[in-house]
Design a protein around this motif. Sequence first.
Motif, mmCIF file in Angstrom:
data_model
loop_
_atom_site.group_PDB
_atom_site.id
_atom_site.type_symbol
_atom_site.label_atom_id
_atom_site.label_comp_id
_atom_site.label_asym_id
_atom_site.label_seq_id
_atom_site.Cartn_x
_atom_site.Cartn_y
_atom_site.Cartn_z
ATOM 1 N N GLY A 167 2.219 11.028 -10.417
ATOM 2 C CA GLY A 167 1.024 11.763 -10.820
ATOM 3 C C GLY A 167 0.018 10.924 -11.595
ATOM 4 O O GLY A 167 -0.658 11.426 -12.500
ATOM 5 N N TYR A 168 -0.106 9.635 -11.237
ATOM 6 C CA TYR A 168 -1.059 8.766 -11.939
ATOM 7 C C TYR A 168 -2.491 9.261 -11.702
ATOM 8 O O TYR A 168 -2.846 9.665 -10.593
ATOM 9 N N ASP A 169 -3.297 9.194 -12.730
ATOM 10 C CA ASP A 169 -4.665 9.707 -12.675
ATOM 11 C C ASP A 169 -5.618 8.649 -12.113
ATOM 12 O O ASP A 169 -6.503 8.141 -12.801
ATOM 13 N N VAL A 170 -5.395 8.289 -10.853
ATOM 14 C CA VAL A 170 -6.215 7.287 -10.172
ATOM 15 C C VAL A 170 -6.460 7.770 -8.742
ATOM 16 O O VAL A 170 -5.708 8.601 -8.228
ATOM 17 N N PRO A 171 -7.518 7.267 -8.073
ATOM 18 C CA PRO A 171 -7.751 7.653 -6.678
ATOM 19 C C PRO A 171 -6.563 7.293 -5.786
ATOM 20 O O PRO A 171 -5.837 6.325 -6.053
ATOM 21 N N THR A 172 -6.400 8.052 -4.702
ATOM 22 C CA THR A 172 -5.226 7.908 -3.830
ATOM 23 C C THR A 172 -5.043 6.493 -3.309
ATOM 24 O O THR A 172 -3.930 5.989 -3.237
ATOM 25 N N HIS A 230 -6.460 -0.597 -17.942
ATOM 26 C CA HIS A 230 -5.873 -0.737 -16.606
ATOM 27 C C HIS A 230 -4.415 -0.304 -16.513
ATOM 28 O O HIS A 230 -3.858 -0.265 -15.413
ATOM 29 N N ILE A 231 -3.777 0.057 -17.617
ATOM 30 C CA ILE A 231 -2.361 0.443 -17.581
ATOM 31 C C ILE A 231 -2.231 1.888 -17.108
ATOM 32 O O ILE A 231 -2.874 2.784 -17.651
ATOM 33 N N VAL A 232 -1.386 2.115 -16.094
ATOM 34 C CA VAL A 232 -1.122 3.491 -15.662
ATOM 35 C C VAL A 232 0.291 3.948 -16.034
ATOM 36 O O VAL A 232 0.571 5.143 -16.046
ATOM 37 N N ASP A 233 1.180 2.999 -16.363
ATOM 38 C CA ASP A 233 2.557 3.371 -16.713
ATOM 39 C C ASP A 233 3.219 2.186 -17.414
ATOM 40 O O ASP A 233 2.843 1.029 -17.192
ATOM 41 N N ASP A 266 0.835 -1.205 0.000
ATOM 42 C CA ASP A 266 0.000 0.000 0.000
ATOM 43 C C ASP A 266 0.873 1.260 0.000
ATOM 44 O O ASP A 266 0.546 2.254 -0.650
ATOM 45 N N GLN A 267 2.001 1.185 0.732
ATOM 46 C CA GLN A 267 2.902 2.347 0.797
ATOM 47 C C GLN A 267 3.502 2.648 -0.570
ATOM 48 O O GLN A 267 3.571 3.811 -0.987
ATOM 49 N N ASP A 268 3.943 1.610 -1.283
ATOM 50 C CA ASP A 268 4.543 1.832 -2.601
ATOM 51 C C ASP A 268 3.507 2.300 -3.609
ATOM 52 O O ASP A 268 3.793 3.152 -4.456
ATOM 53 N N SER A 269 2.284 1.749 -3.533
ATOM 54 C CA SER A 269 1.224 2.214 -4.430
ATOM 55 C C SER A 269 0.964 3.700 -4.213
ATOM 56 O O SER A 269 0.931 4.497 -5.167
ATOM 57 N N ALA A 270 0.793 4.093 -2.942
ATOM 58 C CA ALA A 270 0.507 5.499 -2.629
ATOM 59 C C ALA A 270 1.663 6.398 -3.052
ATOM 60 O O ALA A 270 1.458 7.492 -3.602
ATOM 61 N N ARG A 271 2.897 5.935 -2.814
ATOM 62 C CA ARG A 271 4.083 6.735 -3.171
ATOM 63 C C ARG A 271 4.154 6.969 -4.671
ATOM 64 O O ARG A 271 4.385 8.100 -5.129
ATOM 65 N N LEU A 272 3.955 5.901 -5.461
ATOM 66 C CA LEU A 272 4.054 6.047 -6.921
ATOM 67 C C LEU A 272 2.926 6.920 -7.473
ATOM 68 O O LEU A 272 3.151 7.710 -8.398
ATOM 69 N N ILE A 273 1.716 6.761 -6.921
ATOM 70 C CA ILE A 273 0.597 7.593 -7.389
ATOM 71 C C ILE A 273 0.940 9.069 -7.198
ATOM 72 O O ILE A 273 0.697 9.904 -8.072
ATOM 73 N N GLU A 274 1.565 9.380 -6.039
ATOM 74 C CA GLU A 274 1.927 10.780 -5.761
ATOM 75 C C GLU A 274 3.127 11.223 -6.600
ATOM 76 O O GLU A 274 3.099 12.275 -7.255
ATOM 77 N N GLU A 275 4.188 10.403 -6.609
ATOM 78 C CA GLU A 275 5.424 10.785 -7.315
ATOM 79 C C GLU A 275 5.219 10.915 -8.819
ATOM 80 O O GLU A 275 5.723 11.835 -9.457
#
Length: 367
Positions: free
Chosen positions: A45-50, A106-109, A34-43
């Motif tokens: 800028g993935y367009d998905v909920p936190t 489903h691809i974000v990166d 969960d920590q890595d998911s949240a970190r990557l979403i923030e770092e």
Amino acid sequence: MSSYKVLDVNDDLPIRTKGAVHSGKVRSVYWLTDQDSARLIEEKGYDVPTGTELAIMVISDRISAFDCIWQGENGLNGVPGKGIALNSVAAHWFKLFDEAGLAGNHIVDIPHPYVWIVRKASTVRVEAIARQYITGSMWRDYSKGVREFCGINLPEGLSAHQKLDEVLITPSTKGIIRGLPDVPEVDDVNITRRNITDNLDAFNFKSETDVALYEKLLSEGFALISKELAQLDQIFVDTKFEFGYVEDKDGTERLIYIDEVGTPDSSRIWDGPAYRDGKIVENSKEGFRQLLINNVPDSDVLLNKDRMSEREQLAASYKLPESVMMSVSDTYVGIASKIVGKQLTIPQSPRDEVIAVLDKEYGLIDA
């Protein structure tokens, strides 16, 4: 040993995960903490909920057919370039779907040609199959007198490889669906639209409207790919799509494309000039199936479901000639290069490259 580097084992990479790695026939999925998911979403800028769960999906060069994994001589335990070919083709079609205003995916990166970062989706339990020609299993059944397919009646007098009057939607189950009176409890069995609409929960659909939406997205996606391939003088024969639900930032649920679309593994693609000349030249996995049938000592083992244990033993012990594996490589890399519009480069050391990029640029490798 073969001089070719393939990524044949893809479920033992030192990626930091929560839970076990899910290893499929071709892809392996590493669910991030969960920590890595949240970190990557923030770092990133993935367009998905936190709180979205992310996974690293690593494709291999393994090749499966007739529900078995096959290997070549001289340690060539995969098809050079196959993984990159599949990922490149699917990502190309997804990009065109986005541009055309179809559903997202489903691809974000895409950190590396062998790797996707994907968001978690609630999977619809239907293999969405569309057919523009009568061939393969449909033709085999038709030639034996079957006229009804997934609730659709076909006319008399069709011939092998003939183009159908319209694109048919012939769904099958994804996984084993239990407890439905008209649906056998086996994977990948044909079903009707009525089976789905009468049992929305069992197939993980939220509403009957979404059944119509998946059919629309399947038809529109099929039409887009078919049109693009026609410009390359290639024929889009049939294909399989998969769908799932994701949550947007505003909390609404949305049906999207998942897995892969329009690849040589999930579709039949024929060479146009050869077809007009009365011949079938496969630019997809179907060609590999034919090579297997022609190369193994007893082809009935591949075609007879009652001989599955023999088939598994054959696949474990039989080594295909390196020339066969390389001809399959030429097919995959060739059609993929045509589709994406540039020659694909096969990495010298895919495993090392994947680990390096996930370490340096994403911080996901445990020391």
